[in-house]
Design a protein around this motif. Structure first.
Motif, PDB file in Angstrom:
ATOM      1  N   THR A 147       0.832  -1.202   0.000  1.00  0.00           N
ATOM      2  CA  THR A 147       0.000   0.000   0.000  1.00  0.00           C
ATOM      3  C   THR A 147       0.868   1.254   0.000  1.00  0.00           C
ATOM      4  N   HIS A 148       1.958   1.214   0.747  1.00  0.00           N
ATOM      5  CA  HIS A 148       2.884   2.341   0.783  1.00  0.00           C
ATOM      6  C   HIS A 148       3.471   2.588  -0.609  1.00  0.00           C
ATOM      7  N   ARG A 149       3.839   1.518  -1.279  1.00  0.00           N
ATOM      8  CA  ARG A 149       4.399   1.657  -2.630  1.00  0.00           C
ATOM      9  C   ARG A 149       3.360   2.238  -3.593  1.00  0.00           C
ATOM     10  N   THR A 150       2.127   1.775  -3.483  1.00  0.00           N
ATOM     11  CA  THR A 150       1.060   2.301  -4.338  1.00  0.00           C
ATOM     12  C   THR A 150       0.836   3.781  -4.071  1.00  0.00           C
ATOM     13  N   TYR A 151       0.861   4.152  -2.808  1.00  0.00           N
ATOM     14  CA  TYR A 151       0.690   5.553  -2.441  1.00  0.00           C
ATOM     15  C   TYR A 151       1.777   6.421  -3.061  1.00  0.00           C
ATOM     16  N   LEU A 152       3.029   5.995  -2.928  1.00  0.00           N
ATOM     17  CA  LEU A 152       4.133   6.762  -3.499  1.00  0.00           C
ATOM     18  C   LEU A 152       4.028   6.839  -5.020  1.00  0.00           C
ATOM     19  N   LEU A 153       3.603   5.761  -5.643  1.00  0.00           N
ATOM     20  CA  LEU A 153       3.458   5.729  -7.099  1.00  0.00           C
ATOM     21  C   LEU A 153       2.479   6.803  -7.569  1.00  0.00           C
ATOM     22  N   TYR A 154       1.284   6.812  -7.011  1.00  0.00           N
ATOM     23  CA  TYR A 154       0.268   7.764  -7.460  1.00  0.00           C
ATOM     24  C   TYR A 154       0.574   9.184  -7.005  1.00  0.00           C
ATOM     25  N   ARG A 155       1.216   9.306  -5.855  1.00  0.00           N
ATOM     26  CA  ARG A 155       1.591  10.649  -5.396  1.00  0.00           C
ATOM     27  C   ARG A 155       2.602  11.282  -6.347  1.00  0.00           C
ATOM     28  N   GLU A 156       3.636  10.515  -6.726  1.00  0.00           N
ATOM     29  CA  GLU A 156       4.659  11.022  -7.636  1.00  0.00           C
ATOM     30  C   GLU A 156       4.066  11.308  -9.018  1.00  0.00           C
ATOM     31  N   ALA A 157       3.229  10.389  -9.502  1.00  0.00           N
ATOM     32  CA  ALA A 157       2.628  10.567 -10.834  1.00  0.00           C
ATOM     33  C   ALA A 157       1.696  11.774 -10.851  1.00  0.00           C
ATOM     34  N   ALA A 158       0.940  11.974  -9.776  1.00  0.00           N
ATOM     35  CA  ALA A 158       0.039  13.122  -9.707  1.00  0.00           C
ATOM     36  C   ALA A 158       0.823  14.430  -9.718  1.00  0.00           C
ATOM     37  N   ALA A 159       1.922  14.479  -8.969  1.00  0.00           N
ATOM     38  CA  ALA A 159       2.733  15.696  -8.921  1.00  0.00           C
ATOM     39  C   ALA A 159       3.347  15.992 -10.289  1.00  0.00           C
ATOM     40  N   GLY A 160       3.906  14.966 -10.926  1.00  0.00           N
ATOM     41  CA  GLY A 160       4.499  15.168 -12.243  1.00  0.00           C
ATOM     42  C   GLY A 160       3.479  15.566 -13.282  1.00  0.00           C
ATOM     43  N   THR A 161       2.315  14.935 -13.236  1.00  0.00           N
ATOM     44  CA  THR A 161       1.255  15.249 -14.191  1.00  0.00           C
ATOM     45  C   THR A 161       0.722  16.658 -13.978  1.00  0.00           C
ATOM     46  N   PHE A 162       0.653  17.085 -12.730  1.00  0.00           N
ATOM     47  CA  PHE A 162       0.213  18.445 -12.418  1.00  0.00           C
ATOM     48  C   PHE A 162       1.145  19.473 -13.071  1.00  0.00           C
ATOM     49  N   VAL A 163       2.447  19.239 -12.949  1.00  0.00           N
ATOM     50  CA  VAL A 163       3.427  20.144 -13.563  1.00  0.00           C
ATOM     51  C   VAL A 163       3.290  20.123 -15.083  1.00  0.00           C
ATOM     52  N   LEU A 164       3.173  18.922 -15.659  1.00  0.00           N
ATOM     53  CA  LEU A 164       3.030  18.814 -17.113  1.00  0.00           C
ATOM     54  C   LEU A 164       1.771  19.519 -17.610  1.00  0.00           C
ATOM     55  N   PHE A 165       0.699  19.417 -16.844  1.00  0.00           N
ATOM     56  CA  PHE A 165      -0.560  20.054 -17.233  1.00  0.00           C
ATOM     57  C   PHE A 165      -0.377  21.567 -17.361  1.00  0.00           C
ATOM     58  N   TRP A 166       0.268  22.173 -16.365  1.00  0.00           N
ATOM     59  CA  TRP A 166       0.415  23.626 -16.401  1.00  0.00           C
ATOM     60  C   TRP A 166       1.480  24.077 -17.393  1.00  0.00           C
ATOM     61  N   VAL A 167       2.474  23.237 -17.641  1.00  0.00           N
ATOM     62  CA  VAL A 167       3.434  23.555 -18.703  1.00  0.00           C
ATOM     63  C   VAL A 167       2.728  23.550 -20.057  1.00  0.00           C
ATOM     64  N   THR A 168       1.855  22.553 -20.258  1.00  0.00           N
ATOM     65  CA  THR A 168       1.093  22.471 -21.501  1.00  0.00           C
ATOM     66  C   THR A 168       0.173  23.672 -21.664  1.00  0.00           C
ATOM     67  N   VAL A 169      -0.496  24.059 -20.577  1.00  0.00           N
ATOM     68  CA  VAL A 169      -1.365  25.240 -20.615  1.00  0.00           C
ATOM     69  C   VAL A 169      -0.567  26.475 -20.995  1.00  0.00           C
ATOM     70  N   SER A 170       0.618  26.620 -20.409  1.00  0.00           N
ATOM     71  CA  SER A 170       1.452  27.790 -20.694  1.00  0.00           C
ATOM     72  C   SER A 170       1.852  27.845 -22.171  1.00  0.00           C
ATOM     73  N   PHE A 171       2.315  26.706 -22.702  1.00  0.00           N
ATOM     74  CA  PHE A 171       2.705  26.675 -24.108  1.00  0.00           C
ATOM     75  C   PHE A 171       1.520  26.944 -25.024  1.00  0.00           C
ATOM     76  N   ASP A 172       0.351  26.424 -24.645  1.00  0.00           N
ATOM     77  CA  ASP A 172      -0.842  26.638 -25.460  1.00  0.00           C
ATOM     78  C   ASP A 172      -1.230  28.113 -25.480  1.00  0.00           C
TER      79      ASP A 172
END
Length: 228
Positions: A147-172
């Motif tokens: 469960t700890h590993r799953t938590y870290l997986l989704y936490r890291e992916a959510a943080a990275g995706t959040f950054v990518l989302f706003w980078v994409t918005v900025s470029f758009d």
């Protein structure tokens, strides 16, 4: 935790690559003619030839996405995963989570666990107590570790995706304003936002299960787990 994060690296990158799919599909829909013209150009064919004999674009993308995820501070990752500004760590809410978990009978809890129900504890104190008294003693058990590993997986992916989302918005926005060149469709924005919310929801649920799972697997007198 470092070992679990290392085990998750490839999976985190895969989840972040999925977050880029709406961007690429939008580019194809909005600019397919220009893309086809570029694909047929000699310059593009030469570029493909160079990448075939050197560092491939997928390898470069893998490194970039890892850097994106790793450059978000742990505190910000926790805030995003639980959508809480103050005391985001799930152990801070262990008292409420205990009462909601059907696996846990409050009347049979040992004193070490019932101490978490003390209303005089601050959220910070509750999280610190849960971590040091409960979690550290059971974190190496398979149920809690998974469960700890799953938590870290989704936490890291959510943080990275959040950054990518706003980078994409900025470029758009820059593309639209400066060059009249949109990069994202409305439907792509919706899909990207929904995907990000799904990752956040998965991280939040896994974090909560990590807290209650550690309590459900806790037995008084257990030796303390490896602290390294």
């Amino acid at each position: 935790m470092g070992e679990l994060k290392t085990q998750n690296e490839k999976a985190v990158v895969r989840l972040m690559i999925i977050a880029l799919v709406p961007f690429y599909l939008s580019a194809v829909v909005l600019h397919h003619e220009n893309i086809m013209e570029l694909a047929n150009s000699r310059a593009w064919q030469a570029f493909l030839g160079l990448t075939a004999i050197s560092v491939g674009p997928i390898v470069c993308l893998h490194v970039i996405l890892r850097l994106v995820a790793n450059n978000v501070g742990p505190r910000w990752k926790e805030r995003l995963a639980h959508l809480r500004w103050h005391h985001p760590l799930p152990g801070s809410r262990a008292d409420a989570l205990i009462r909601k978990d059907s696996r846990i009978d409050v009347s049979t809890l040992p004193p070490q666990v019932t101490a978490l129900l003390n209303d005089s504890m601050s959220p910070h104190e509750r999280n610190a107590y849960w971590y040091s008294t409960i979690f550290r003693k059971v974190r190496d058990t398979s149920a809690v570790s998974n469960t700890h590993r799953t938590y870290l997986l989704y936490r890291e992916a959510a943080a990275g995706t959040f950054v990518l989302f706003w980078v994409t918005v900025s470029f758009d926005l820059i593309g639209r304003g400066a060059y009249g060149l949109p990069l994202m469709t409305l439907s792509a924005y919706v899909v990207s936002a929904v995907y990000l919310l799904l990752l956040i929801g998965a991280a939040n649920q896994a974090g909560n299960r990590m807290v209650t799972g550690a309590i459900a697997n806790f037995t008084p007198g257990q030796p303390q787990g490896d602290t390294e």
